[in-house]
Enzyme design. Structure first.
Site, short mmCIF file in Angstrom:
data_model
loop_
_atom_site.label_atom_id
_atom_site.label_comp_id
_atom_site.label_asym_id
_atom_site.label_seq_id
_atom_site.Cartn_x
_atom_site.Cartn_y
_atom_site.Cartn_z
N HIS A 231 1.89 5.89 -1.18
CA HIS A 231 2.02 6.56 -1.85
C HIS A 231 2.15 7.90 -2.00
CE1 HIS A 231 1.23 2.51 -4.00
NE2 HIS A 231 1.72 2.99 -4.71
N GLU A 473 6.91 -9.51 -5.31
CA GLU A 473 6.65 -8.47 -3.74
C GLU A 473 5.57 -9.21 -3.53
OE1 GLU A 473 4.82 -5.25 -5.77
OE2 GLU A 473 4.19 -5.81 -7.57
N ASP A 497 6.08 -3.74 -1.02
CA ASP A 497 4.40 -5.07 -0.86
C ASP A 497 5.16 -6.53 -0.33
OD1 ASP A 497 1.81 -3.82 -1.61
OD2 ASP A 497 2.94 -4.04 -3.43
N CYS A 544 13.09 -2.62 -6.67
CA CYS A 544 12.30 -1.37 -6.97
C CYS A 544 11.78 -0.60 -6.24
CB CYS A 544 11.44 -1.40 -8.74
SG CYS A 544 10.18 -2.42 -8.18
C1 PEP Z 1 6.79 -1.57 -3.83
O1 PEP Z 1 5.89 -3.20 -3.99
O2 PEP Z 1 7.91 -2.41 -3.48
C2 PEP Z 1 7.15 -1.58 -5.27
C3 PEP Z 1 7.52 -1.31 -5.18
O3 PEP Z 1 5.53 -0.92 -6.13
P1 PEP Z 1 4.64 -0.53 -5.81
O4 PEP Z 1 5.06 0.45 -4.55
O5 PEP Z 1 3.62 0.80 -6.61
O6 PEP Z 1 3.53 -0.71 -4.61
MG MG Z 2 3.55 -2.88 -4.95
#
Ligand code: PEP
Ligand code: MG
Length: 642
Positions: A231, A473, A497, A544
């Site tokens: 993150h 995911e 994920d 995404c």
């Molecule tokens: C992902 O897991 O690709 C996603 C977009 O969600 P996050 O990165 O918020 O876990």
């Molecule tokens: Mg995710």
């Protein structure tokens, strides 16, 4: 500062009897100061861009207290604070020593020596002088005393005495750090207070730390842990702040005030750069900005392949302010709003009205384009202290996202009602994270219906039909996409994920970062399968994960069947440019080859051969630079993460 001796060689610690001597330099102070040598640290390119500036090391206690003068009447009180802090520091060292496993008992003399150093008259004389004579507060006195004693050793000069000097400096810094920790309290959270533009260096930055940089903009940041999909990297890219993550030795090598060059294109950090390094960095920064400006100027061109097929490019946002940024970068809506950021960095949970106002502002900012509001994905590496979370061995496999939402239906309903109300202001879609079983989706649908009824009963406006979709995911969801097509109205593939759970590699592990590749053929097969299920059952599919913001991956994804990608806003112009250069047939041919590969490396070779030559300038992230001759496959795996 390290919180344990960084060079705990028993040989380096003089006998306790001469402890007062050991605080004094055994090597005469240098009569001349050589400029420190430039060191280059290697990490992972977390966010593109190049920055030059002084470091602010978070967790470096020397930078985290107020330097204040005290009144004469307060001097006894400051002296008493120092006495208590010395006792506390000694106690904590004793506790560490007592808890040491038998196998490490050899190191306990070092801790005993450190305890003696805490009583060292040389240190205390200096601290007394600063408090009583110069009327400085306890923290300031200890910090300055430490710096002065360290300074007496002189500069390192590349000779064999360097190791000795470095070890002595570490000893002194360690002991004074322990003392400072006792004075200021070691559990103080990171408070990012940037009085001047600095490069933030930390072991790790929580989403809250990173989010606070919107208020206190940093020049760049460097962390010891992290990967491209952690993150900290995601937030840095969203904030358009260059970042290098996974620099394991950052805290040992960087001190507050050191000049740094952070190159988020190559994943390197140069400490004490030479004039030439600084000039090169400034040139690269200019080239990167020129490159970004050139792409941005084309932001209103349609995103179509060279043969005219449209691909929707949307933005991932974490903070409401980014919605405007998304529009500026030509996003065709918000493909993922990570609402969990509303819950982080606060002591109480956001209420329905507060959430409604935030969602409404985002919806209005991008209207008439759609906004996909993802319900909170808390747990795993996204921790919100307002939730009662059990302590788990594997939080990523524990109570996270939809699992937590279903355990706390009142909290979830509050969020759902706010989302339903926001639908009155534009094209809102609701998306559920980390779904692994159809049962979860059915429960969610029941709660969404309940939220709609509650909003209706209050007479609030809302849209009758709000599409309800889910993230794909978790491998179980990907494999069952045809079944989930009955429960969800759209899918969004979260490769961050999906890679973590399919390959069983923690997304935050930098030692395995190079293996956690979205190009692994298993991931490509899952993506293809989900696209086919979506097409068969008429369920729109988007993607995404961070993969979408890589030019090579984006072309591959078009070849796998995706026509909707969501990424950090800053990447949109670059991805659009890449997609505009290839036809769908070309992308499909590459995807077909990739699907027959037996490893991520083999897929990368296909991409390097077939697509990289067409987008080489985009891969380098620089305009008019010689380094664009690099091919992706010639870049080491961690660097090629960008
Ligand atoms: C992902 O897991 O690709 C996603 C977009 O969600 P996050 O990165 O918020 O876990
Ligand atoms: Mg995710």
């Amino acid at each position: 500062m390290p919180d344990r001796p960084s060079k705990p060689s028993p040989i380096s610690v003089p006998p306790p009897a001469s402890s007062s001597e050991r605080m004094m330099p055994s090597v005469p102070p240098s009569s001349f100061e050589l400029p420190p040598d430039a060191i280059t640290l290697k990490g992972i390119a977390g966010s593109p861009g190049v920055a030059v500036g002084p470091a602010l090391v978070l967790g470096d206690l020397r930078a985290s207290f107020v330097r204040r003068h005290v009144h004469t009447a307060q001097i006894p009180q400051e002296m008493e604070r120092i006495r208590i802090a010395v006792d506390a520091a000694k106690r904590s060292l004793r506790e560490v020593s007592d808890r040491m496993p038998a196998a490490m008992r050899d190191a306990s003399p070092i801790l005993e020596a450190y305890q003696l150093m805490l009583e060292d008259p040389a240190l205390h004389d200096l601290v007394d002088k600063k408090v009583k004579g110069e009327k400085k507060c306890a923290e300031w006195a200890v910090s300055e005393a430490s710096e002065e004693i360290v300074g007496m050793f002189g500069a390192t000069d590349g000779t064999e005495r360097d190791t000795y000097i470095l070890e002595r400096r570490h000893d002194i810094e360690f002991v004074c750090d322990r003392l400072l920790r006792s004075l200021v309290g070691s559990d103080a959270p990171h408070t990012v207070r940037l009085d001047e533009p600095m490069i933030v260096v930390a072991r790790d930055l929580s989403p809250a730390d990173t989010a606070s940089m919107v208020r206190e903009p940093a020049l760049a940041f460097v962390t010891c842990v992290g990967t491209r999909t952690s993150h900290t990297s995601i937030m840095a890219r969203a904030l358009e702040i260059p970042a290098v993550v996974g620099v394991g030795n950052a805290l040992e090598s960087i001190r507050t005030g050191d000049l740094l060059v952070v190159d988020g294109l190559t994943g390197t950090v140069t400490v004490h750069p030479t004039e030439r390094n600084v000039n090169d960095a400034k040139q690269r920064s200019e080239q990167h900005l020129a490159f970004a400006r050139r792409l941005l100027s084309a932001r209103h061109k349609p995103c179509v392949t060279a043969d005219g097929v449209s691909v929707a490019l949307k933005a991932n946002v974490e903070l409401p302010a980014e919605a405007i940024l998304a529009v500026d970068h030509g996003a065709q809506g918000i493909g993922l709003y990570r609402t969990e950021f509303l819950y982080i960095d606060r002591t109480t949970q956001p209420g329905e009205d507060e959430q409604y106002e935030v969602y409404r502002a985002i919806v209005e900012a991008v209207s008439p384009q759609p906004v996909t509001l993802r319900t909170f994905d808390i747990g795993g590496d996204k921790f919100a202290s307002t939730f009662q979370m059990p302590s788990e061995m594997n939080p990523a496999l524990g109570l996270r996202a939809v699992r937590l939402a279903l355990r706390q239906p009142e909290v979830f309903l509050t969020q759902l009602r706010a989302m339903v109300r926001a639908s009155a202001h534009g094209d809102v879609r609701i998306m559920i994270p980390m779904v692994a079983s159809v049962h979860e989706m059915r429960e969610v649908k029941r709660l969404v219906a309940q939220a709609v009824e509650q909003v209706k009963a209050r007479g609030c406006a809302f849209e009758e039909h709000i599409p309800l979709g889910m993230m794909i995911e978790v491998p179980a969801a990907a494999i069952m996409a045809d079944v989930f097509a009955r429960e969800a109205e759209f899918f969004s593939i979260g490769t961050n994920d999906l890679v973590q759970y399919s390959l069983a590699i923690d997304r935050g592990s930098q030692s395995l970062a190079a293996l956690a590749s979205p190009f692994d053929p298993s991931i490509l097969r899952l993506i293809k399968f989900v696209c086919e299920a979506g097409e068969k059952f008429k369920r729109p599919v988007s993607l995404c994960g961070a993969m979408a913001s890589d030019p090579l991956a984006a072309c591959l994804l078009v070849g796998l069947g995706l026509r909707d990608l969501s990424m950090e806003a800053a990447a949109i112009p670059e991805i659009k440019e890449a997609i505009r250069r290839l036809t769908v047939a070309e992308c499909e041919a590459v995807a077909a080859q990739a699907l027959t590969c037996d490893s991520a490396d083999a897929v990368e070779e296909v991409l390097a051969r077939e697509i990289a030559p067409r987008v080489i300038d985009l891969l380098a992230g620089l305009a008019d630079d010689a380094s664009v001759t690099l091919t992706r496959s010639s870049i080491p795996p961690d660097v090629s993460e960008r």
